[in-house]
Design a protein around this motif. Sequence first.
Motif, short mmCIF file in Angstrom:
data_model
loop_
_atom_site.label_atom_id
_atom_site.label_comp_id
_atom_site.label_asym_id
_atom_site.label_seq_id
_atom_site.Cartn_x
_atom_site.Cartn_y
_atom_site.Cartn_z
N ALA A 59 0.85 -1.19 0.00
CA ALA A 59 0.00 0.00 0.00
C ALA A 59 0.88 1.23 0.00
O ALA A 59 1.95 1.24 0.61
CB ALA A 59 -0.91 0.01 1.22
N ARG A 60 0.41 2.27 -0.65
CA ARG A 60 1.18 3.52 -0.72
C ARG A 60 0.26 4.64 -1.18
O ARG A 60 -0.80 4.36 -1.78
CB ARG A 60 2.34 3.38 -1.71
N LEU A 61 0.68 5.86 -0.97
CA LEU A 61 -0.09 6.97 -1.52
C LEU A 61 0.06 6.95 -3.04
O LEU A 61 1.04 6.41 -3.57
CB LEU A 61 0.34 8.31 -0.92
N SER A 62 -0.92 7.51 -3.72
CA SER A 62 -0.94 7.47 -5.18
C SER A 62 -1.07 8.89 -5.71
O SER A 62 -2.04 9.58 -5.39
CB SER A 62 -2.15 6.62 -5.62
N GLY A 63 -0.08 9.35 -6.45
CA GLY A 63 -0.18 10.68 -7.06
C GLY A 63 0.59 11.73 -6.28
O GLY A 63 1.57 11.44 -5.60
N GLY A 64 0.12 12.96 -6.38
CA GLY A 64 0.85 14.10 -5.83
C GLY A 64 1.10 14.00 -4.33
O GLY A 64 2.14 14.37 -3.83
N GLY A 65 0.10 13.52 -3.59
CA GLY A 65 0.23 13.40 -2.13
C GLY A 65 -0.59 14.46 -1.42
O GLY A 65 -1.51 15.04 -2.01
N PHE A 66 -0.29 14.68 -0.14
CA PHE A 66 -0.98 15.67 0.69
C PHE A 66 -2.48 15.38 0.83
O PHE A 66 -3.29 16.30 0.92
CB PHE A 66 -0.80 17.09 0.13
N GLY A 67 -2.83 14.11 0.80
CA GLY A 67 -4.25 13.75 0.87
C GLY A 67 -4.59 12.87 -0.31
O GLY A 67 -3.70 12.33 -0.96
N GLY A 68 -5.87 12.72 -0.56
CA GLY A 68 -6.28 11.88 -1.69
C GLY A 68 -6.35 10.42 -1.29
O GLY A 68 -6.79 10.09 -0.19
N SER A 69 -5.85 9.55 -2.17
CA SER A 69 -6.09 8.12 -2.00
C SER A 69 -4.82 7.31 -1.73
O SER A 69 -3.73 7.69 -2.14
CB SER A 69 -6.72 7.56 -3.28
#
Length: 389
Positions: free
Chosen positions: A335-345
């Motif tokens: 599992a990991r953050l996806s995309g720019g970061g600072f929130g989201g998915s």
Amino acid sequence: MVNETVHKELLKKYRAHFGRDPEVVAYAPGRIEVLGNHTDYNEGFVFSAAINFGTFFAASKCETTGCHLVAGDLMKEVSFDLQHIEASKTDTWQNYVKGTLAGLAGVKAPSCGFDGMFFGNIPLGSGLSSSAALEMCAGLALGQLYGISVDTVTLAKIGQKAEHDYAGCNCGLLDQISSLAGQAGKLVKTDFRSVAFETAELGADACFLMCNTHAKHALVDGAYNKLRASCEQAAAHFAKVLRHPVKALRDVSMAEWAIYKRDLPEAVANRAAHPIGEDERVLKGAELLAKGDLPGFGALMFDSHESSRVLFENSCEELDAVVDAAKKIPGVLGARLSGGGFGGSVVVLVHPRDAETASIALANAYAAKFGKPCDVSVIKPAAGARVLK
Ligand code: GLA
């Protein structure tokens, strides 16, 4: 497979609003970023996938140079003239379409305006690139309407320029390429130096969960641009101290970073370590995937998140909580953050047989900590953007 319910809803709304059927309809999916975070503008590597959520764009020609654009979810219309395509400070959703239209117009001038409407099912601000999907479906639909044909990379670059010039985010090309190049059941591996992409089989033993935390996604608030500037500052430093050409952080190895980071401010050195490490993880991940080693691939996803959290500092409490919970759930591989970061998915790799139990466990763990569940959906790597009519 496009979502037929959403497609039909768009056609119904279009007819009701414009009193006719659209001449063209195009579709573009959102994307998940699976491995390789903030590597695209550092000319590195990314594993991503187009997803089974997307946006439709319907359009017809007008007799005048007037352009009428409707956001189908809000049923709000904005109008502008083809000769004056300017970014708006209000209703900023229109800027993605305007920027894309301006890019197409740079290839060949459209002869008239259009009646356009877009509608889709990508949750906004979730880190699934709803904005790139909008650019790509608008680009395909308007390109078809006006007979302006551009190749995949050119269309992706038109979308990227729309983000830079009309939305203020100096993003890379990942979101647009993923939306265009996706294939059902496959990951897209892109080399962002040559912008060459290939697909890799995921196999039947894996699927993804997307956990939307609804935490604020601050890309256009300047945080993304600052991270990018730090990477460029670090690349300029390594170009001076290394004895081989360095055009971007892609050209720096982790071993070189460790030796030559000393003259960089600590924060800038840490920022640089993230994309450098991510490139190594993507290349390692490609080998593991080819051997069918999904647990090994998943472990790299956990490492990627840790690198975001500690070095790049583009994670947040909510994303960290989902990843920590995922580590304790049986059947979750990574599992990991996806995309720019600072929130989201957060994107979670799981065996399909464990998808349902893992979804419930993740939503419950999140609710126990934050008082409300995160939204968890099963994501299937899906086919890329295309013209439907
Ligand atoms: C956003 C940007 C992409 C990419 C990712 C991070 O999605 O739009 O270009 O930089 O963040 O990998």
